[in-house]
Design an enzyme around this catalytic site. Structure first.
Site, PDB file in Angstrom:
ATOM      1  N   GLU A   1       0.830  -1.198   0.000  1.00  0.00           N
ATOM      2  CA  GLU A   1       0.000   0.000   0.000  1.00  0.00           C
ATOM      3  C   GLU A   1       0.870   1.256   0.000  1.00  0.00           C
ATOM      4  O   GLU A   1       1.864   1.339   0.725  1.00  0.00           O
ATOM      5  CB  GLU A   1      -0.885  -0.030   1.246  1.00  0.00           C
ATOM      6  CG  GLU A   1      -2.016   0.982   1.239  1.00  0.00           C
ATOM      7  CD  GLU A   1      -2.946   0.750   2.429  1.00  0.00           C
ATOM      8  OE1 GLU A   1      -3.271  -0.418   2.707  1.00  0.00           O
ATOM      9  OE2 GLU A   1      -3.320   1.724   3.081  1.00  0.00           O
TER      10      GLU A   1
ATOM     11  N   CYS B   1      -4.134   2.409   8.109  1.00  0.00           N
ATOM     12  CA  CYS B   1      -3.071   1.944   7.229  1.00  0.00           C
ATOM     13  C   CYS B   1      -3.113   0.428   7.152  1.00  0.00           C
ATOM     14  O   CYS B   1      -3.192  -0.266   8.155  1.00  0.00           O
ATOM     15  CB  CYS B   1      -1.721   2.396   7.783  1.00  0.00           C
ATOM     16  SG  CYS B   1      -0.316   1.773   6.869  1.00  0.00           S
TER      17      CYS B   1
END
Length: 341
Positions: free
Chosen positions: A91, A332
């Site tokens: 990511e 996250c």
């Protein structure tokens, strides 16, 4: 074993060129192409085909493809899932500030640190990222937006100091003037507090900004939130932070996730102020993201502001982190986790 051209310094590329009987001036032709985000050696211009064939025998260019992209309708934040050569996904987040574009990259696929408030660590560590794969995240996003990114934050999935050698090599490559040419002062690395590596990194004396995830001032409570706390005490972390500022003359940032009913009381704020008194530091208060696998809740803004005010009144520099891309992601690591599943 073939070398990934994305993880070579300029001098290392010159050595590679010499090793195949070519003149070193070729390195100056090749190096800038590598960091334009090309996908194969065949895309390198200004060199003969014979040299390309020689390079293919001993090297390659690793792939970092955009698997999925999310764009916020609230602000300019963009979040990317980047697919690597082995089909693993990491990511990456692009943020736009007044001072320019900033990218948050991952240093590992997953994470083994086990911090209770973080989604990145739920499935554990898959593997470390190589320097070229860290560079690849930046190149993929730059290619997508058609602009140069001038600020780098290593705060995505993973613990950079748990992947220390690859992380340090990444810093050297990303700083190369012939390549991406990002200044060390424009790079921030975040660690959950792996004390020996903080000392090692300080001894490199690079003017990189260091952020330490603290999140608690009580040793037992920190161990509950962050298992790494069992290995390194809060006192050891503070001592290593002081060493870092002394060696580098750089201000430390302490990250503190505010969790409702856990670490957001007046006493918590006062304890944090006392712990950091007299240090060259800044506190980044982060109202925690809600994670469906955990039962942690975000405090309301009034409570967060009161916590911030207590720190400021005690002469501790602090800010509440601005929430970006709220509509496209929670914590996250959640994007990657959902994509993998």
């Amino acid at each position: 074993m073939k070398k990934d051209l994305k993880e070579l310094t300029f001098d290392e590329l010159k050595e590679l060129i010499e090793s195949i009987g070519e003149k070193t001036f070729r390195a100056k032709q090749i190096y800038p192409f590598i960091f334009k985000g090309i996908d194969s050696i065949d895309e390198i211009g200004n060199i003969p085909k014979t040299l390309k064939e020689k390079l293919k025998e001993i090297s390659y260019i690793s792939s970092s493809k955009i698997f999925q992209k999310f764009e916020s309708k609230i602000d300019s934040t963009k979040k990317y899932l980047i697919e690597l050569d082995d089909k693993n996904i990491v990511e990456t987040v692009l943020m736009e500030y007044r001072h320019g574009l900033s990218i948050c990259i991952s240093s590992q696929v997953g994470c083994r640190m086990g911090c209770k408030f973080c989604a990145s660590t739920i499935d554990g560590l898959v593997r470390n990222l190589l320097p070229g794969e860290m560079i690849g995240q930046i190149l993929a996003v730059q290619k997508d937006i058609g602009k140069r990114i001038s600020n780098i934050v290593i705060m995505g999935s993973g613990e950079p100091f748990d992947n220390y050698d690859n992380f340090v090599k990444f810093l050297k490559v990303v700083h190369e003037e012939e390549g991406l040419n990002v200044g060390y002062r424009h790079i921030t690395v975040s660690t959950c507090g792996i004390v020996p590596k903080i000392y090692d990194f300080a001894d490199l004396n690079l003017p990189v900004n260091l952020a330490i995830s603290l999140h608690e001032t009580n040793q037992a409570k920190r161990e509950e939130l962050m298992p790494v706390g069992k290995a390194y005490s809060i006192k050891e972390i503070i001592d290593s932070a002081k060493y870092y500022t002394k060696k580098t003359k750089r201000r430390i940032t302490f990250e503190y996730s505010l969790i409702k009913g856990v670490n957001d009381s007046r006493k918590d704020a006062e304890d944090l102020s006392n712990l950091l008194k007299g240090m060259l530091c800044h506190v980044n208060l982060i109202p925690v993201n809600n994670i469906k696998e955990r039962d942690f809740k975000k405090p309301d803004m009034k409570s967060s502001q009161e916590f911030n005010s207590i720190l400021k009144n005690k002469n501790i520099e602090s800010t509440i982190r601005r929430e970006m891309g709220k509509d496209i992601n929670g914590a996250c690591g959640q994007l990657r986790q959902s994509a993998v599943k």
